[in-house]
Design a protein around this motif. Structure first.
Motif, PDB file in Angstrom:
ATOM      1  N   THR A  95     -13.692 -10.698 -58.193  1.00 57.78           N
ATOM      2  CA  THR A  95     -14.446  -9.720 -57.404  1.00 57.78           C
ATOM      3  C   THR A  95     -15.949 -10.000 -57.418  1.00 57.78           C
ATOM      4  N   ASP A  96     -16.342 -11.165 -57.921  1.00 58.36           N
ATOM      5  CA  ASP A  96     -17.767 -11.497 -57.990  1.00 58.36           C
ATOM      6  C   ASP A  96     -18.290 -12.115 -56.702  1.00 58.36           C
ATOM      7  N   ALA A  97     -17.394 -12.616 -55.874  1.00 58.12           N
ATOM      8  CA  ALA A  97     -17.830 -13.255 -54.630  1.00 58.12           C
ATOM      9  C   ALA A  97     -18.432 -12.219 -53.681  1.00 58.12           C
ATOM     10  N   GLN A 102     -16.826  -7.108 -42.893  1.00 58.77           N
ATOM     11  CA  GLN A 102     -15.507  -6.541 -42.633  1.00 58.77           C
ATOM     12  C   GLN A 102     -14.777  -6.181 -43.925  1.00 58.77           C
ATOM     13  N   MET A 103     -14.862  -7.053 -44.911  1.00 62.26           N
ATOM     14  CA  MET A 103     -14.194  -6.780 -46.180  1.00 62.26           C
ATOM     15  C   MET A 103     -14.886  -5.648 -46.935  1.00 62.26           C
ATOM     16  N   ARG A 104     -16.171  -5.491 -46.746  1.00 59.47           N
ATOM     17  CA  ARG A 104     -16.877  -4.372 -47.369  1.00 59.47           C
ATOM     18  C   ARG A 104     -16.420  -3.052 -46.748  1.00 59.47           C
ATOM     19  N   CYS A 105     -16.194  -3.044 -45.461  1.00 63.13           N
ATOM     20  CA  CYS A 105     -15.680  -1.833 -44.808  1.00 63.13           C
ATOM     21  C   CYS A 105     -14.295  -1.488 -45.334  1.00 63.13           C
ATOM     22  N   LEU A 106     -13.454  -2.488 -45.502  1.00 58.95           N
ATOM     23  CA  LEU A 106     -12.100  -2.253 -46.008  1.00 58.95           C
ATOM     24  C   LEU A 106     -12.146  -1.732 -47.442  1.00 58.95           C
ATOM     25  N   TRP A 170     -15.365   0.472 -58.001  1.00 61.83           N
ATOM     26  CA  TRP A 170     -15.723  -0.399 -56.891  1.00 61.83           C
ATOM     27  C   TRP A 170     -15.100  -1.785 -57.056  1.00 61.83           C
ATOM     28  N   ASN A 171     -15.092  -2.289 -58.289  1.00 63.90           N
ATOM     29  CA  ASN A 171     -14.456  -3.585 -58.529  1.00 63.90           C
ATOM     30  C   ASN A 171     -12.967  -3.526 -58.213  1.00 63.90           C
ATOM     31  N   ARG A 172     -12.308  -2.422 -58.578  1.00 65.89           N
ATOM     32  CA  ARG A 172     -10.885  -2.273 -58.248  1.00 65.89           C
ATOM     33  C   ARG A 172     -10.678  -2.193 -56.741  1.00 65.89           C
ATOM     34  N   ALA A 175     -10.890  -5.603 -55.241  1.00 66.43           N
ATOM     35  CA  ALA A 175      -9.695  -6.390 -55.543  1.00 66.43           C
ATOM     36  C   ALA A 175      -8.512  -5.926 -54.694  1.00 66.43           C
ATOM     37  N   VAL A 176      -8.337  -4.612 -54.572  1.00 70.84           N
ATOM     38  CA  VAL A 176      -7.243  -4.067 -53.769  1.00 70.84           C
ATOM     39  C   VAL A 176      -7.398  -4.474 -52.305  1.00 70.84           C
ATOM     40  N   ALA A 177      -8.625  -4.419 -51.785  1.00 74.83           N
ATOM     41  CA  ALA A 177      -8.872  -4.816 -50.399  1.00 74.83           C
ATOM     42  C   ALA A 177      -8.491  -6.278 -50.174  1.00 74.83           C
ATOM     43  N   GLN A 178      -8.840  -7.136 -51.125  1.00 75.25           N
ATOM     44  CA  GLN A 178      -8.509  -8.556 -50.994  1.00 75.25           C
ATOM     45  C   GLN A 178      -7.003  -8.772 -51.057  1.00 75.25           C
ATOM     46  N   ILE A 179      -6.341  -8.067 -51.941  1.00 73.70           N
ATOM     47  CA  ILE A 179      -4.882  -8.193 -52.065  1.00 73.70           C
ATOM     48  C   ILE A 179      -4.197  -7.750 -50.772  1.00 73.70           C
ATOM     49  N   ALA A 180      -4.657  -6.629 -50.208  1.00 71.25           N
ATOM     50  CA  ALA A 180      -4.061  -6.140 -48.960  1.00 71.25           C
ATOM     51  C   ALA A 180      -4.354  -7.092 -47.807  1.00 71.25           C
ATOM     52  N   HIS A 181      -5.580  -7.567 -47.733  1.00 72.50           N
ATOM     53  CA  HIS A 181      -5.982  -8.476 -46.649  1.00 72.50           C
ATOM     54  C   HIS A 181      -5.164  -9.758 -46.671  1.00 72.50           C
TER      55      HIS A 181
END
Length: 221
Positions: A95-97, A102-106, A170-172, A175-181
């Motif tokens: 989650t450091d990247a 768009q990913m911030r909105c998600l 926020w870190n979670r 991570a959840v957004a990336q997993i869903a995406h």
């Protein structure tokens, strides 16, 4: 005066002077010589480059809304095969990247709508945003879905509230957004496009197909 004109003028003057002191025969001979010299000195004119007219392209105007493209899902990470639970997978995601817009909105939707929910509920909320962006009834981007008028209560005046970016919540959410995406974990609400809290009963829910309830959220398609 060009170099070519200058050579022809000099020959003409010389020919005139010679005629004053020479006989007719001499003049004829000189004229023949001058003709030879002139032919030798006159160069074939080089072709003049024709100017090229550059016509600028006419601008193209687009009358329809242009949505910012959603980032292409990256291939599922190898950790998905090793993770035995969603919690373990969330803890394995980097989650450091820096997030794209768009990913911030998600991730913001997950953070504000479900940060107090279990991870499965957060993942389901992320899928609602993603599914809407892929449905013609809603805007074709994560930010378009999140900021659509009167859809998410946390959006006020077309803006997202401030996020505590140093928090574990926020870190979670990231991570959840990336997993869903990336579709890295199966969700109970994978096809959902609606949800509401279980302590309200909106009128629209009567005409929708209920999929599941995860903690305090009920999901529909």
């Amino acid at each position: 005066m060009s170099r070519k004109t200058y050579s022809l003028s000099a020959l003409a003057i010389a020919a005139t002077a010679s005629l004053s002191f020479s006989s007719a025969d001499g003049a004829e001979a000189f004229a023949q010589d001058a003709t030879v010299d002139t032919a030798a000195q006159v160069e074939t004119p080089e072709p003049i480059a024709q100017p090229i007219e550059i016509v600028p392209e006419q601008p193209v105007f687009i009358s329809q809304e242009v949505a910012q493209p959603i980032p292409e899902p990256t291939p599922a990470l190898e950790i998905t095969s090793n993770a035995s639970s969603l919690r373990e997978l969330v803890g394995s995601v980097d989650t450091d990247a820096q997030l794209s817009e768009q990913m911030r909105c998600l991730a913001g939707a997950v953070y504000f709508e479900a940060r107090g929910e279990p991870l499965a509920g957060q993942l389901a909320v992320a899928h609602v945003v993603i599914n809407r962006s892929e449905d013609r009834r809603w805007p074709a981007s994560y930010c378009g879905v999140v900021y659509q008028r009167s859809q998410f209560s946390f959006v006020r005046g077309g803006r997202m509230p401030s996020i505590n970016t140093s928090s574990s919540a926020w870190n979670r959410a990231k991570a959840v957004a990336q997993i869903a995406h990336d579709n890295m974990w199966e969700s109970e609400a994978a096809d959902a496009v609606y949800f509401h809290a279980n302590y309200v009963r909106p009128r629209w829910s009567r005409s929708k197909t209920r999929l599941t309830q995860i903690d305090t959220h009920v999901f529909y398609r």
